[in-house]
Design a protein around this motif. Structure first.
Motif, mmCIF file in Angstrom:
data_model
loop_
_atom_site.group_PDB
_atom_site.id
_atom_site.type_symbol
_atom_site.label_atom_id
_atom_site.label_comp_id
_atom_site.label_asym_id
_atom_site.label_seq_id
_atom_site.Cartn_x
_atom_site.Cartn_y
_atom_site.Cartn_z
ATOM 1 N N ALA A 1 2.922 -2.736 -13.219
ATOM 2 C CA ALA A 1 2.075 -3.617 -14.025
ATOM 3 C C ALA A 1 1.037 -4.293 -13.141
ATOM 4 C CB ALA A 1 2.942 -4.669 -14.712
ATOM 5 N N ASP A 2 -0.223 -4.178 -13.550
ATOM 6 C CA ASP A 2 -1.290 -4.866 -12.829
ATOM 7 C C ASP A 2 -1.664 -6.164 -13.526
ATOM 8 O OD1 ASP A 2 -1.563 -2.956 -10.882
ATOM 9 O OD2 ASP A 2 -2.886 -1.731 -12.105
ATOM 10 N N PHE A 3 -1.081 -6.385 -14.671
ATOM 11 C CA PHE A 3 -1.494 -7.502 -15.490
ATOM 12 C C PHE A 3 -0.364 -7.798 -16.467
ATOM 13 C CE2 PHE A 3 -3.741 -8.799 -19.478
ATOM 14 C CZ PHE A 3 -4.195 -10.020 -19.019
ATOM 15 N N ILE A 4 -0.019 -9.054 -16.588
ATOM 16 C CA ILE A 4 1.031 -9.424 -17.524
ATOM 17 C C ILE A 4 0.376 -10.142 -18.691
ATOM 18 C CG2 ILE A 4 3.155 -10.710 -17.844
ATOM 19 C CD1 ILE A 4 3.749 -10.304 -14.921
ATOM 20 N N ASP A 5 0.511 -9.568 -19.849
ATOM 21 C CA ASP A 5 -0.196 -10.082 -21.013
ATOM 22 C C ASP A 5 0.589 -11.225 -21.638
ATOM 23 O OD1 ASP A 5 -1.873 -10.459 -23.061
ATOM 24 O OD2 ASP A 5 -1.748 -8.438 -23.879
ATOM 25 N N TYR A 6 -0.079 -12.364 -21.780
ATOM 26 C CA TYR A 6 0.610 -13.520 -22.361
ATOM 27 C C TYR A 6 0.779 -13.362 -23.867
ATOM 28 C CZ TYR A 6 -3.904 -15.083 -24.117
ATOM 29 O OH TYR A 6 -5.096 -15.154 -24.779
ATOM 30 N N LYS B 1 24.789 -5.292 -7.446
ATOM 31 C CA LYS B 1 23.796 -4.383 -7.999
ATOM 32 C C LYS B 1 22.412 -4.796 -7.524
ATOM 33 C CE LYS B 1 22.510 -2.973 -12.443
ATOM 34 N NZ LYS B 1 22.638 -3.317 -13.844
ATOM 35 N N LYS B 2 21.699 -3.846 -7.050
ATOM 36 C CA LYS B 2 20.371 -4.181 -6.526
ATOM 37 C C LYS B 2 19.422 -4.473 -7.686
ATOM 38 C CE LYS B 2 18.679 -1.679 -2.972
ATOM 39 N NZ LYS B 2 17.997 -0.477 -2.483
ATOM 40 N N LYS B 3 18.784 -5.635 -7.595
ATOM 41 C CA LYS B 3 17.854 -6.005 -8.665
ATOM 42 C C LYS B 3 16.449 -5.568 -8.276
ATOM 43 C CE LYS B 3 19.921 -9.993 -8.959
ATOM 44 N NZ LYS B 3 20.235 -11.393 -9.167
ATOM 45 N N VAL B 4 15.769 -5.015 -9.208
ATOM 46 C CA VAL B 4 14.424 -4.517 -8.944
ATOM 47 C C VAL B 4 13.459 -5.228 -9.881
ATOM 48 C CG1 VAL B 4 12.988 -2.466 -8.849
ATOM 49 C CG2 VAL B 4 15.401 -2.291 -8.338
ATOM 50 N N CYS B 5 12.314 -5.500 -9.341
ATOM 51 C CA CYS B 5 11.284 -6.146 -10.157
ATOM 52 C C CYS B 5 10.877 -5.221 -11.296
ATOM 53 C CB CYS B 5 10.068 -6.474 -9.306
ATOM 54 S SG CYS B 5 8.692 -7.111 -10.250
ATOM 55 N N ARG B 6 11.023 -5.727 -12.491
ATOM 56 C CA ARG B 6 10.764 -4.871 -13.640
ATOM 57 C C ARG B 6 9.286 -4.504 -13.744
ATOM 58 N NH1 ARG B 6 13.018 -6.984 -19.238
ATOM 59 N NH2 ARG B 6 14.721 -7.572 -17.882
ATOM 60 N N PHE B 7 8.447 -5.419 -13.321
ATOM 61 C CA PHE B 7 7.013 -5.164 -13.443
ATOM 62 C C PHE B 7 6.546 -4.162 -12.388
ATOM 63 C CE2 PHE B 7 7.707 -9.388 -15.222
ATOM 64 C CZ PHE B 7 7.230 -9.160 -16.492
ATOM 65 N N CYS B 8 7.240 -4.172 -11.235
ATOM 66 C CA CYS B 8 6.882 -3.185 -10.213
ATOM 67 C C CYS B 8 7.264 -1.786 -10.676
ATOM 68 C CB CYS B 8 7.600 -3.511 -8.906
ATOM 69 S SG CYS B 8 6.871 -4.900 -8.052
ATOM 70 N N VAL B 9 8.397 -1.711 -11.361
ATOM 71 C CA VAL B 9 8.821 -0.406 -11.864
ATOM 72 C C VAL B 9 7.796 0.137 -12.846
ATOM 73 C CG1 VAL B 9 10.587 0.762 -13.212
ATOM 74 C CG2 VAL B 9 11.237 -0.931 -11.524
ATOM 75 N N ASP B 10 7.306 -0.758 -13.684
ATOM 76 C CA ASP B 10 6.286 -0.336 -14.661
ATOM 77 C C ASP B 10 4.902 -0.254 -14.045
ATOM 78 O OD1 ASP B 10 8.344 -0.461 -16.363
ATOM 79 O OD2 ASP B 10 7.794 -2.347 -17.306
ATOM 80 N N THR C 1 12.550 -10.470 -10.021
ATOM 81 C CA THR C 1 11.104 -10.232 -10.040
ATOM 82 C C THR C 1 10.512 -10.515 -8.663
ATOM 83 O OG1 THR C 1 11.218 -11.160 -12.244
ATOM 84 C CG2 THR C 1 9.048 -10.758 -11.384
ATOM 85 N N CYS C 2 9.530 -9.724 -8.270
ATOM 86 C CA CYS C 2 8.921 -9.949 -6.970
ATOM 87 C C CYS C 2 7.978 -11.158 -7.049
ATOM 88 C CB CYS C 2 8.153 -8.715 -6.524
ATOM 89 S SG CYS C 2 6.640 -8.462 -7.417
ATOM 90 N N ALA C 3 7.599 -11.658 -5.882
ATOM 91 C CA ALA C 3 6.872 -12.928 -5.835
ATOM 92 C C ALA C 3 5.557 -12.849 -6.595
ATOM 93 C CB ALA C 3 6.606 -13.306 -4.381
ATOM 94 N N ARG C 4 4.861 -11.754 -6.370
ATOM 95 C CA ARG C 4 3.556 -11.634 -6.995
ATOM 96 C C ARG C 4 3.669 -11.599 -8.517
ATOM 97 N NH1 ARG C 4 0.426 -6.100 -6.201
ATOM 98 N NH2 ARG C 4 -1.206 -6.923 -4.907
ATOM 99 N N HIS C 5 4.616 -10.813 -8.988
ATOM 100 C CA HIS C 5 4.741 -10.718 -10.435
ATOM 101 C C HIS C 5 5.310 -11.983 -11.037
ATOM 102 C CE1 HIS C 5 4.358 -6.213 -10.019
ATOM 103 N NE2 HIS C 5 3.434 -6.568 -10.880
#
Lengths: 145, 120
Positions: B64-69, B53-62, B93-97
């Motif tokens: 997301a420009d910012f991940i809130d801690y 199954k191809k895994k996709v970065c969840r944050f890219c799908v959304d 998850t992609c490298a940047r995210h």
């Protein structure tokens, strides 16, 4: 100089009365004002379970603040205040303005691209006459057998 | 038939080297970098091939420009039960995210929103 933005979170003992927490918030606000900074907003998250024990406590009263300042000296003073304040068991200050700036930039970039994309595809579709509406590139390769 | 299938899979393995680029609507060709066999190496034989199954970065799908801690419930799926941060190859998850994510998780740990390690 640019305005800096900080997140300030502190955790009080869960059994502190509300008045004491308000007092801590008030002192922080006055300290910030003295140093020329401004507390933009304060949010009480209330009693929450902590992910690990702090001073043998499992719960804490979380308070979240947003601080704006043009220099970092304020943070030093505020953290000192938090350290000596009795009900406070844990605190964290995070500088966020640079990340928010990056977020803005990315958003602008995305918006620009989103604005450009439909304009690019529309002439491609008209140029390709009766091609089925393929969402991707205009595909210059004709379906040669 | 089987050969054809294997060929397809090897193609997929090759494309997976593109990594999860953040641009593009589908999050780019995700999937994990293939293991020691290299792209398309082990799938040549007529073994039963399963489609990963191809895994996709969840944050890219959304987007997301910012991940809130501060949102521990968003970060929670990316840590193990014992409190470790899950590697990229597990979550897709992609490298940047992932870079942003680790920072966010570490901040959350410091303010007791996420555990450093599980308690006994």
């Amino acid at each position: 100089m640019d305005e800096r933005q900080y997140d300030l979170i502190f955790i009080c003992r869960p059994d502190t009365p509300e008045a004491d927490i308000d007092k801590v918030i008030a002192t922080l606000e006055s300290t910030a004002a003295e140093k020329g900074a401004k507390i933009e907003s304060t949010a009480k998250w209330g009693r929450k379970r902590m992910a690990y024990r702090v001073q043998k406590l499992r719960e804490g009263y979380f308070v979240y603040m947003v601080l704006k300042s043009s220099h970092g000296e304020v943070v030093k003073e505020l953290e000192r205040r938090l350290k000596v304040a009795d009900p406070v068991i844990k605190y964290l200050t995070v500088r966020l303005d640079e990340e928010l700036k990056r977020q803005e930039k990315l958003k602008r970039h995305r918006d620009k691209r989103a604005a450009r994309r439909p304009r690019k595809t529309v002439p491609a579709l008209t140029g390709a006459t009766s091609m089925p509406p393929v969402s991707s590139e205009p595909a210059p390769v004709p379906p040669s057998a | 038939m089987a050969e054809e299938h294997a060929g397809q899979q090897s193609h997929g393995g090759g494309s997976s080297f593109g990594g999860g680029r953040p641009s593009g609507p589908g999050g780019g060709p995700g999937g994990r970098p293939s293991g020691p066999g290299g792209p398309g190496g082990p799938a040549k034989r007529g073994k039963r091939s399963f489609v990963r199954k191809k895994k996709v970065c969840r944050f890219c799908v959304d987007k997301a420009d910012f991940i809130d801690y501060k949102k521990a419930e968003i970060l929670a799926p990316f840590i193990q039960e014992r409190g470790k941060i899950l590697p990229r190859r597990m979550t897709g998850t992609c490298a940047r995210h992932q870079r942003w994510l680790t920072v966010a998780i570490k901040r959350a740990q410091n303010i007791a929103l996420l555990p450093f390690a599980a308690e006994f």
